[in-house]
Motif scaffolding. Structure first.
Motif, PDB file in Angstrom:
ATOM      1  N   ASP A  58     -10.069  34.906  28.707  1.00  0.00           N
ATOM      2  CA  ASP A  58     -10.868  33.753  29.155  1.00  0.00           C
ATOM      3  C   ASP A  58     -11.856  33.321  28.076  1.00  0.00           C
ATOM      4  O   ASP A  58     -12.054  32.119  27.843  1.00  0.00           O
ATOM      5  N   TYR A  59     -12.482  34.311  27.444  1.00  0.00           N
ATOM      6  CA  TYR A  59     -13.434  33.992  26.367  1.00  0.00           C
ATOM      7  C   TYR A  59     -12.736  33.261  25.221  1.00  0.00           C
ATOM      8  O   TYR A  59     -13.255  32.279  24.680  1.00  0.00           O
ATOM      9  N   THR A  60     -11.564  33.737  24.868  1.00  0.00           N
ATOM     10  CA  THR A  60     -10.813  33.102  23.772  1.00  0.00           C
ATOM     11  C   THR A  60     -10.437  31.668  24.134  1.00  0.00           C
ATOM     12  O   THR A  60     -10.565  30.751  23.310  1.00  0.00           O
ATOM     13  N   ASN A  61      -9.990  31.484  25.365  1.00  0.00           N
ATOM     14  CA  ASN A  61      -9.585  30.151  25.812  1.00  0.00           C
ATOM     15  C   ASN A  61     -10.765  29.182  25.893  1.00  0.00           C
ATOM     16  O   ASN A  61     -10.692  28.034  25.454  1.00  0.00           O
ATOM     17  N   GLN A  62     -11.857  29.658  26.466  1.00  0.00           N
ATOM     18  CA  GLN A  62     -12.961  28.766  26.799  1.00  0.00           C
ATOM     19  C   GLN A  62     -13.967  28.565  25.677  1.00  0.00           C
ATOM     20  O   GLN A  62     -14.677  27.552  25.649  1.00  0.00           O
ATOM     21  N   GLN A  63     -14.064  29.539  24.746  1.00  0.00           N
ATOM     22  CA  GLN A  63     -15.079  29.402  23.709  1.00  0.00           C
ATOM     23  C   GLN A  63     -14.502  29.417  22.287  1.00  0.00           C
ATOM     24  O   GLN A  63     -14.802  28.525  21.492  1.00  0.00           O
ATOM     25  N   VAL A  64     -13.663  30.384  21.992  1.00  0.00           N
ATOM     26  CA  VAL A  64     -13.117  30.461  20.637  1.00  0.00           C
ATOM     27  C   VAL A  64     -12.275  29.241  20.323  1.00  0.00           C
ATOM     28  O   VAL A  64     -12.438  28.608  19.262  1.00  0.00           O
ATOM     29  N   ASN A  65     -11.373  28.889  21.236  1.00  0.00           N
ATOM     30  CA  ASN A  65     -10.522  27.726  21.000  1.00  0.00           C
ATOM     31  C   ASN A  65     -11.328  26.434  20.904  1.00  0.00           C
ATOM     32  O   ASN A  65     -10.982  25.527  20.149  1.00  0.00           O
ATOM     33  N   LEU A  66     -12.412  26.377  21.671  1.00  0.00           N
ATOM     34  CA  LEU A  66     -13.257  25.187  21.634  1.00  0.00           C
ATOM     35  C   LEU A  66     -13.923  25.032  20.276  1.00  0.00           C
ATOM     36  O   LEU A  66     -14.008  23.939  19.708  1.00  0.00           O
ATOM     37  N   GLU A  67     -14.368  26.153  19.712  1.00  0.00           N
ATOM     38  CA  GLU A  67     -15.022  26.116  18.403  1.00  0.00           C
ATOM     39  C   GLU A  67     -14.034  25.857  17.262  1.00  0.00           C
ATOM     40  O   GLU A  67     -14.389  25.282  16.238  1.00  0.00           O
ATOM     41  N   LEU A  68     -12.802  26.274  17.463  1.00  0.00           N
ATOM     42  CA  LEU A  68     -11.803  26.153  16.395  1.00  0.00           C
ATOM     43  C   LEU A  68     -10.842  24.988  16.616  1.00  0.00           C
ATOM     44  O   LEU A  68      -9.814  24.899  15.939  1.00  0.00           O
ATOM     45  N   ALA A  69     -11.179  24.119  17.559  1.00  0.00           N
ATOM     46  CA  ALA A  69     -10.260  23.037  17.910  1.00  0.00           C
ATOM     47  C   ALA A  69      -9.898  22.171  16.698  1.00  0.00           C
ATOM     48  O   ALA A  69      -8.732  21.845  16.469  1.00  0.00           O
ATOM     49  N   ASP A  70     -10.884  21.789  15.902  1.00  0.00           N
ATOM     50  CA  ASP A  70     -10.618  20.932  14.738  1.00  0.00           C
ATOM     51  C   ASP A  70      -9.749  21.638  13.708  1.00  0.00           C
ATOM     52  O   ASP A  70      -8.799  21.055  13.169  1.00  0.00           O
ATOM     53  N   LYS A  71     -10.054  22.893  13.456  1.00  0.00           N
ATOM     54  CA  LYS A  71      -9.280  23.638  12.471  1.00  0.00           C
ATOM     55  C   LYS A  71      -7.881  23.940  12.987  1.00  0.00           C
ATOM     56  O   LYS A  71      -6.905  23.957  12.224  1.00  0.00           O
ATOM     57  N   PHE A  72      -7.764  24.138  14.272  1.00  0.00           N
ATOM     58  CA  PHE A  72      -6.486  24.474  14.867  1.00  0.00           C
ATOM     59  C   PHE A  72      -5.515  23.307  14.765  1.00  0.00           C
ATOM     60  O   PHE A  72      -4.294  23.488  14.732  1.00  0.00           O
ATOM     61  N   GLN A  79      -5.771  34.369  15.944  1.00  0.00           N
ATOM     62  CA  GLN A  79      -6.908  34.884  16.707  1.00  0.00           C
ATOM     63  C   GLN A  79      -7.311  33.951  17.855  1.00  0.00           C
ATOM     64  O   GLN A  79      -8.058  34.346  18.753  1.00  0.00           O
ATOM     65  N   SER A  80      -6.815  32.743  17.842  1.00  0.00           N
ATOM     66  CA  SER A  80      -7.135  31.796  18.908  1.00  0.00           C
ATOM     67  C   SER A  80      -6.195  31.939  20.103  1.00  0.00           C
ATOM     68  O   SER A  80      -6.410  31.316  21.143  1.00  0.00           O
ATOM     69  N   VAL A  81      -5.167  32.754  19.944  1.00  0.00           N
ATOM     70  CA  VAL A  81      -4.217  32.983  21.037  1.00  0.00           C
ATOM     71  C   VAL A  81      -4.772  34.084  21.952  1.00  0.00           C
ATOM     72  O   VAL A  81      -5.039  35.195  21.487  1.00  0.00           O
ATOM     73  N   PRO A  82      -4.971  33.809  23.252  1.00  0.00           N
ATOM     74  CA  PRO A  82      -5.550  34.804  24.164  1.00  0.00           C
ATOM     75  C   PRO A  82      -4.819  36.134  24.163  1.00  0.00           C
ATOM     76  O   PRO A  82      -5.448  37.195  24.179  1.00  0.00           O
ATOM     77  N   ALA A  83      -3.490  36.093  24.144  1.00  0.00           N
ATOM     78  CA  ALA A  83      -2.719  37.330  24.156  1.00  0.00           C
ATOM     79  C   ALA A  83      -2.980  38.150  22.896  1.00  0.00           C
ATOM     80  O   ALA A  83      -3.096  39.377  22.949  1.00  0.00           O
ATOM     81  N   TYR A  84      -3.078  37.470  21.768  1.00  0.00           N
ATOM     82  CA  TYR A  84      -3.334  38.152  20.492  1.00  0.00           C
ATOM     83  C   TYR A  84      -4.722  38.790  20.514  1.00  0.00           C
ATOM     84  O   TYR A  84      -4.896  39.954  20.132  1.00  0.00           O
ATOM     85  N   SER A  85      -5.710  38.035  20.981  1.00  0.00           N
ATOM     86  CA  SER A  85      -7.087  38.554  21.037  1.00  0.00           C
ATOM     87  C   SER A  85      -7.186  39.770  21.948  1.00  0.00           C
ATOM     88  O   SER A  85      -7.805  40.783  21.594  1.00  0.00           O
ATOM     89  N   ALA A  86      -6.548  39.677  23.132  1.00  0.00           N
ATOM     90  CA  ALA A  86      -6.600  40.786  24.088  1.00  0.00           C
ATOM     91  C   ALA A  86      -5.957  42.038  23.500  1.00  0.00           C
ATOM     92  O   ALA A  86      -6.492  43.144  23.616  1.00  0.00           O
ATOM     93  N   ARG A  87      -4.824  41.851  22.838  1.00  0.00           N
ATOM     94  CA  ARG A  87      -4.117  43.003  22.260  1.00  0.00           C
ATOM     95  C   ARG A  87      -4.944  43.653  21.150  1.00  0.00           C
ATOM     96  O   ARG A  87      -5.042  44.882  21.060  1.00  0.00           O
ATOM     97  N   GLU A  88      -5.564  42.850  20.303  1.00  0.00           N
ATOM     98  CA  GLU A  88      -6.356  43.385  19.199  1.00  0.00           C
ATOM     99  C   GLU A  88      -7.615  44.095  19.700  1.00  0.00           C
ATOM    100  O   GLU A  88      -7.995  45.152  19.193  1.00  0.00           O
TER     101      GLU A  88
END
Length: 301
Positions: A58-72, A79-88
């Protein structure tokens, strides 16, 4: 065989048999209870880990992706993928000793990263969640070549439309993601569709060892208590029953040989004391009978 044993030995054997039978039957019940409790304890830990991984997603979806939207939009960032973040994050958590036996996987039917590909068993779990939308959690034991494992699984659904930016069709997916993973896997997802499961697993021996350790401690304590009880019963039996009975037996033997100057000691009001009183009355009656017999014999001379 018992006929040749004294009262203390008979009682000790009886108590020992009761202890062995009690511990055997109690041990079976205790083992089942402790195994259930160990399973519940490990389940609670696994669910806590799973809730933590869900929070990371949820944190990755709601905050990390929001901050990296332009770069993405220009470059794909794993690291912006929730599954990847959770696994790491989970791999970091596993460095701690208390969590090193746990394993986490987001088993997905059609993942972008083949590391998350569901095997045949995990696919069956996903299908069960798909068929029964009211089913929220599954747990059980699974046999694998390395040994049985205990698992807990929860459905993983596409809950946000932004996920479809990468998983609807490869035409709309970021080019850098296509370059990394290709155009074959991870597409065709639909909103609210169950695409996989979150699965926490731990070796079954972990559950068994935890219950066995508790069983050994508890059975050891109970065995020690029973042994202590047997010792106390023997001490009580010796002081309150055996010694008085031996004393009554010795005096009765003296009386039987004509020593009428001894008395049975009435040291208590229990059955042993009543027995001593009865012997004293018997001794008194015997003395009176002997006196009468002696008088009758003298009168006939």
């Amino acid at each position: 065989m018992l006929e040749h044993l004294n009262l203390r030995q008979k009682l000790t054997i009886l108590l020992s048999i009761m202890v062995v039978v009690g511990l055997s039957l109690g041990g079976l019940g205790l083992s089942a209870v402790l195994k259930h409790n160990a399973r519940q304890e490990i389940t609670a830990t696994a669910l806590l880990i799973m809730e933590t991984m869900t929070s990371v997603r949820d944190y990755t979806n709601q905050q990390v992706n929001l901050e990296l939207a332009d770069k993405f939009a220009v470059d794909f960032i794993p690291q912006s993928v929730p599954a990847y973040s959770a696994r790491e994050v989970f791999e970091v958590l596993r460095r701690k000793t208390e969590y090193q036996d746990f394993f986490y996987k987001e088993a997905t039917l059609n993942p972008t990263n083949l590391r998350d590909k569901a095997d045949s068993f995990e696919t069956q779990i996903v299908e069960r969640f798909r068929k029964n939308k009211n089913l929220k959690e599954l747990d059980g034991f699974r046999k694998i070549p390395g040994g049985d494992i205990f698992y807990i699984a929860r459905p993983l659904a596409v809950t946000e439309s932004k996920c479809l930016e990468c998983h609807s069709t490869f035409n709309v997916a970021p080019k850098t993601m296509i370059d990394r993973y290709g155009t074959v896997n991870g597409f065709g997802w639909k909103l609210h569709e169950i695409v996989g499961v979150q699965m926490i697993s731990v070796p079954a021996r972990k559950v068994i060892q935890k219950s066995q350790q508790s069983s050994v401690w508890i059975l050891g304590i109970v065995s020690t208590m029973f042994i202590g009880i047997i010792i106390l019963v023997n001490i009580f039996l010796n002081h309150q029953i055996l010694r008085p009975l031996k004393r009554i037996t010795r005096i009765a033997e003296e009386v039987s040989t004509g020593h009428m100057d001894v008395n049975f000691q009435e040291i208590s009001n229990d059955e042993i004391g009543k027995l001593a009183k009865a012997f004293n009355r018997m001794k008194l009656s015997l003395e009176m009978a002997m006196k009468k017999l002696k008088q009758f014999y003298n009168s006939t001379q």
